[in-house]
Scaffold this motif. Sequence first.
Motif, short mmCIF file in Angstrom:
data_model
loop_
_atom_site.label_atom_id
_atom_site.label_comp_id
_atom_site.label_asym_id
_atom_site.label_seq_id
_atom_site.Cartn_x
_atom_site.Cartn_y
_atom_site.Cartn_z
N ARG A 36 0.73 -1.26 -0.01
CA ARG A 36 -0.12 0.02 -0.05
C ARG A 36 0.80 1.41 0.06
O ARG A 36 0.27 2.44 0.26
N LEU A 37 2.19 1.06 -0.28
CA LEU A 37 3.07 2.26 -0.07
C LEU A 37 3.39 2.89 -1.70
O LEU A 37 2.93 1.93 -2.68
N PRO A 38 3.25 4.34 -1.76
CA PRO A 38 3.77 4.67 -3.23
C PRO A 38 5.31 4.45 -3.55
O PRO A 38 6.11 5.27 -3.55
N THR A 39 5.38 3.10 -4.08
CA THR A 39 6.63 2.66 -4.21
C THR A 39 7.55 3.29 -5.24
O THR A 39 8.60 3.73 -5.01
N MET A 86 5.29 13.11 1.70
CA MET A 86 4.44 13.57 2.74
C MET A 86 3.03 13.74 2.50
O MET A 86 2.33 13.56 3.45
N PHE A 87 2.83 14.19 1.38
CA PHE A 87 1.43 14.34 0.97
C PHE A 87 0.64 12.94 1.08
O PHE A 87 -0.57 12.88 1.63
N ALA A 88 1.37 11.91 0.58
CA ALA A 88 0.65 10.54 0.52
C ALA A 88 0.40 9.89 1.82
O ALA A 88 -0.57 9.42 2.33
N SER A 89 1.59 10.14 2.63
CA SER A 89 1.21 9.87 4.16
C SER A 89 0.11 10.43 4.84
O SER A 89 -0.73 9.84 5.56
N TYR A 90 0.32 11.71 4.84
CA TYR A 90 -1.21 12.56 5.27
C TYR A 90 -2.47 12.18 4.65
O TYR A 90 -3.14 11.79 5.66
N ARG A 91 -2.41 11.84 3.48
CA ARG A 91 -3.76 11.27 2.87
C ARG A 91 -4.10 9.79 3.43
O ARG A 91 -5.15 9.57 3.78
N ALA A 92 -2.90 9.11 3.69
CA ALA A 92 -3.23 7.54 4.21
C ALA A 92 -3.63 7.76 5.65
O ALA A 92 -4.52 6.81 5.89
N ARG A 93 -3.24 8.58 6.42
CA ARG A 93 -3.53 8.68 7.61
C ARG A 93 -4.77 9.35 8.07
O ARG A 93 -5.33 9.54 9.11
N ASN A 94 -5.45 10.35 7.03
CA ASN A 94 -6.53 11.10 6.94
C ASN A 94 -7.61 10.70 5.67
O ASN A 94 -7.60 11.44 4.92
N PRO A 95 -8.15 9.63 5.91
CA PRO A 95 -9.14 9.06 4.83
C PRO A 95 -10.13 10.03 4.22
O PRO A 95 -10.56 10.68 5.42
N GLY A 96 -10.55 10.04 3.01
CA GLY A 96 -11.27 11.07 2.57
C GLY A 96 -10.63 12.57 2.20
O GLY A 96 -11.12 13.20 1.56
N THR A 97 -9.42 12.62 2.69
CA THR A 97 -8.68 14.02 2.46
C THR A 97 -8.17 13.89 0.89
O THR A 97 -7.41 12.83 0.43
N THR A 98 -8.54 14.58 0.02
CA THR A 98 -8.19 14.61 -1.44
C THR A 98 -7.27 15.54 -1.91
O THR A 98 -6.03 15.39 -2.29
N ARG A 99 -7.39 16.81 -1.28
CA ARG A 99 -6.44 18.08 -1.66
C ARG A 99 -5.88 18.65 -0.46
O ARG A 99 -6.30 20.04 -0.35
N PRO A 100 -5.16 18.20 0.46
CA PRO A 100 -4.89 18.92 1.56
C PRO A 100 -3.80 20.11 1.20
O PRO A 100 -3.07 20.01 0.24
#
Length: 146
Positions: A36-39, A86-100
């Motif tokens: 599930r990581l952005p390899t 950093m953005f991918a990690s944030y979105r993974a920890r905050n589901p539903g966040t599309t454009r932080p």
Amino acid sequence: MSVTVLASIDLALLLVAAGFGLTSLLAWRRHRGSGRLPTAKIITHLSLQVIGIATWTAFVVTGAVPIAWTAFVVLTAGQVFGDLLMFASYRARNPGTTRPHYLAVGGDVLSFRRPAPALHALVGALAWFSMLAICVFSTVADAAAG
């Protein structure tokens, strides 16, 4: 203090930042699982940073200003991918966040709820700005000398 000494200190900062980055990556992998990581982003970030650190090491050894600027450019490109992570990690920890927003994501990292990413960001930024100063100073000193 000579440019070589400053560049060596900066190299140490880069290695410390890399250590915090590796610690952060391992924690992310443990938490999320490797599937599930952005390899591609991880590999690109890691590769550019390793190349940049190796190039900076070459500058420390040779003192050649073009090598310093090359290292700076490569590390800057690598940091773009670090920001994407950093953005991918944030979105993974905050589901539903599309454009932080960048400030929200940066604030999350610098909140120190996850110390390794926070220290990776802070030490990395210190090393990057130091590199820029060393590159500029080396360019001016080189031009004045010759």
